[in-house]
Design a protein around this motif. Structure first.
Motif, PDB file in Angstrom:
ATOM      1  N   ARG A   1      -7.250  10.916   4.887  1.00  0.00           N
ATOM      2  CA  ARG A   1      -6.836  12.262   4.489  1.00  0.00           C
ATOM      3  C   ARG A   1      -5.377  12.518   4.852  1.00  0.00           C
ATOM      4  O   ARG A   1      -4.704  13.340   4.219  1.00  0.00           O
ATOM      5  CB  ARG A   1      -7.743  13.312   5.137  1.00  0.00           C
TER       6      ARG A   1
ATOM      7  N   ASP B   1      -3.211  10.258   4.505  1.00  0.00           N
ATOM      8  CA  ASP B   1      -2.506   9.279   3.657  1.00  0.00           C
ATOM      9  C   ASP B   1      -1.975   8.084   4.439  1.00  0.00           C
ATOM     10  O   ASP B   1      -0.864   7.598   4.207  1.00  0.00           O
ATOM     11  CB  ASP B   1      -1.357   9.952   2.882  1.00  0.00           C
TER      12      ASP B   1
ATOM     13  N   LEU C   1     -10.650   5.478  -2.692  1.00  0.00           N
ATOM     14  CA  LEU C   1      -9.379   6.139  -2.394  1.00  0.00           C
ATOM     15  C   LEU C   1      -8.986   7.094  -3.506  1.00  0.00           C
ATOM     16  O   LEU C   1      -8.461   8.192  -3.254  1.00  0.00           O
ATOM     17  CB  LEU C   1      -8.279   5.097  -2.167  1.00  0.00           C
ATOM     18  N   ASP C   2      -9.215   6.669  -4.742  1.00  0.00           N
ATOM     19  CA  ASP C   2      -8.915   7.562  -5.869  1.00  0.00           C
ATOM     20  C   ASP C   2      -9.809   8.793  -5.847  1.00  0.00           C
ATOM     21  O   ASP C   2      -9.354   9.919  -6.123  1.00  0.00           O
ATOM     22  CB  ASP C   2      -9.106   6.819  -7.195  1.00  0.00           C
TER      23      ASP C   2
ATOM     24  N   GLY D   1      -8.607  11.320  -3.275  1.00  0.00           N
ATOM     25  CA  GLY D   1      -7.238  11.785  -3.454  1.00  0.00           C
ATOM     26  C   GLY D   1      -6.227  11.165  -2.506  1.00  0.00           C
ATOM     27  O   GLY D   1      -5.176  11.764  -2.240  1.00  0.00           O
ATOM     28  N   HIS D   2      -6.511   9.996  -2.010  1.00  0.00           N
ATOM     29  CA  HIS D   2      -5.553   9.314  -1.126  1.00  0.00           C
ATOM     30  C   HIS D   2      -4.279   8.991  -1.895  1.00  0.00           C
ATOM     31  O   HIS D   2      -4.335   8.400  -2.983  1.00  0.00           O
ATOM     32  CB  HIS D   2      -6.176   8.022  -0.595  1.00  0.00           C
ATOM     33  N   SER D   3      -3.138   9.359  -1.337  1.00  0.00           N
ATOM     34  CA  SER D   3      -1.852   9.104  -2.006  1.00  0.00           C
ATOM     35  C   SER D   3      -0.900   8.304  -1.126  1.00  0.00           C
ATOM     36  O   SER D   3       0.291   8.224  -1.411  1.00  0.00           O
ATOM     37  CB  SER D   3      -1.195  10.430  -2.423  1.00  0.00           C
ATOM     38  N   GLY D   4      -1.441   7.712  -0.050  1.00  0.00           N
ATOM     39  CA  GLY D   4      -0.608   6.891   0.826  1.00  0.00           C
ATOM     40  C   GLY D   4      -0.387   5.506   0.243  1.00  0.00           C
ATOM     41  O   GLY D   4      -0.933   5.152  -0.808  1.00  0.00           O
ATOM     42  N   PRO D   5       0.408   4.693   0.919  1.00  0.00           N
ATOM     43  CA  PRO D   5       0.679   3.334   0.440  1.00  0.00           C
ATOM     44  C   PRO D   5      -0.587   2.485   0.429  1.00  0.00           C
ATOM     45  O   PRO D   5      -1.451   2.614   1.288  1.00  0.00           O
ATOM     46  CB  PRO D   5       1.684   2.794   1.474  1.00  0.00           C
ATOM     47  N   ARG D   6      -0.672   1.604  -0.576  1.00  0.00           N
ATOM     48  CA  ARG D   6      -1.781   0.654  -0.673  1.00  0.00           C
ATOM     49  C   ARG D   6      -1.202  -0.716  -1.036  1.00  0.00           C
ATOM     50  O   ARG D   6      -0.362  -0.808  -1.935  1.00  0.00           O
ATOM     51  CB  ARG D   6      -2.777   1.057  -1.762  1.00  0.00           C
TER      52      ARG D   6
END
Length: 363
Positions: A15, A17, A41-42, A45-50
């Protein structure tokens, strides 16, 4: 696709990110774990680096392992970070370990010859060539930021892995290890891959392998080892590994000699060498049996001086083993053994004193 396992330890960081790094080998479990993790993750709503991370083990890898990871990364639209051990690949590590074993034995820095191969209880192939290398790469990329590290470990795989938790926090590193498909079955894994439109590594369905790691793995059963020898791409590696069995007199899997799996791939000279290595192994074991359990290597060795009778046993054993292998060993009599142990004990005492001094200053 089956749902994944997660806990608050993981979700709280997602949460926020936190970066997510998914280790991929080319095998089915890491492939499925990456697909399932991205979907999760999608959803949240995860928007951190992957990123996907592949630790390349060198010549022991199947030809299609890296391409399988590359196709997965392309499918997910994410970077594939490929890392390697600077000091050489896994085959070079095994060969260097044997050279080091000889040197240590000749100098009496070990009581018995040390096997060159990694083992199920001593998996430096994983710790040195995967875990440590990946940890260093994540630290370089993300600094001190906490990273969620994803692996495809499943409880169904083995008795040891049946005890795996969903996630845990490392004490020494800012890393949470997350095992999102820990409760999946092998059917769940293949279903996730097939549903995605990707194909699993060809070693499963084309070669008939039950698991994909190295071409010849210390954990492989005889069926997988046999299937691996059928593939032409594995033949050069097979012969190189058998050459190390011959040089060291240590079978690849304890009591199972890799050279026995496909003797038809060996020439006459190599077959003779393998037979001679088995004789050397039996002779080495016969003489090393005279060494009592109290004399064997333990952490902090040597912990004491040997008695005269123990020194005589060790001297006779070293004479025999050195003769079998043609080593240029020193410390081959009672006096030499006592002298070397005295030297080692003095070095150990000096080292312990330096450590205490550093600890005092640090406090």
């Amino acid at each position: 696709m089956k749902s994944i396992a997660s806990i608050a330890l993981v979700d709280d960081e997602l949460r926020n990110d936190a970066p997510v790094a998914i280790g991929v080998s080319g095998g089915k479990d890491s492939q499925a774990a990456a697909l399932a993790t991205f979907r999760y993750l999608d959803q949240i709503g995860h928007s951190g680096p992957r990123i996907l991370v592949h630790s390349d083990l060198g010549v022991v890898e199947w030809d299609d392992s890296l391409p399988t990871c590359e196709r997965l990364a392309q499918h997910l639209g994410v970077e594939l970070l490929v890392v390697r051990r600077n000091a050489g690949d896994l085959m070079e590590r095994w060969e260097a370990r044997w050279r080091s074993s000889i040197e240590r034995y000749e100098q009496l820095s070990t009581v018995t010859l040390v096997p060159c191969w990694s083992t199920p209880s001593m998996r430096f192939c994983t710790s040195e060539l995967k875990t440590h290398v990946i940890r260093a790469a994540l630290k370089r990329r993300y600094g001190g930021r906490l990273v969620v590290n994803v692996t495809g470990v499943r409880r169904e795989e083995s008795a040891a892995r049946s005890k795996s938790s969903v996630a845990d926090r490392e004490a020494a590193h800012p890393i949470i290890n997350w095992r999102p498909i820990v409760d999946w079955t092998v059917q769940d894994v293949f279903s996730a891959i097939d549903t995605s439109g990707l194909a699993p590594h060809p070693a499963y369905r084309d070669f008939g392998m039950s698991r994909v790691s190295c071409r010849f793995c210390i954990m492989s059963n005889i069926a997988d080892l046999t299937a691996a020898t059928i593939q032409p791409e594995s033949h050069d590696l097979f012969r190189r590994m058998v050459a190390l069995e011959i040089a060291s007199s240590f079978a690849f899997q304890g009591a199972r000699w890799l050279g026995d799996v496909a003797p038809q791939l060996l020439n006459a000279a190599t077959s003779r060498g393998l037979a001679e290595a088995k004789v050397k192994a039996a002779e080495r074991a016969r003489f090393e049996k005279f060494i009592t359990p109290e004399m064997l290597y333990v952490k902090g060795w040597p912990t004491r001086m040997l008695t005269d009778s123990e020194a005589d046993i060790l001297a006779l054993t070293r004479q025999a083993v050195s003769g079998i292998f043609g080593f240029s060993s020193s410390h081959l009599d009672r006096a030499g053994i006592h002298e070397r142990y005295s030297e080692l004990m003095a070095d150990k005492a000096a080292s312990d004193a330096r450590k205490r001094k550093v600890a005092i200053h640090a406090a």
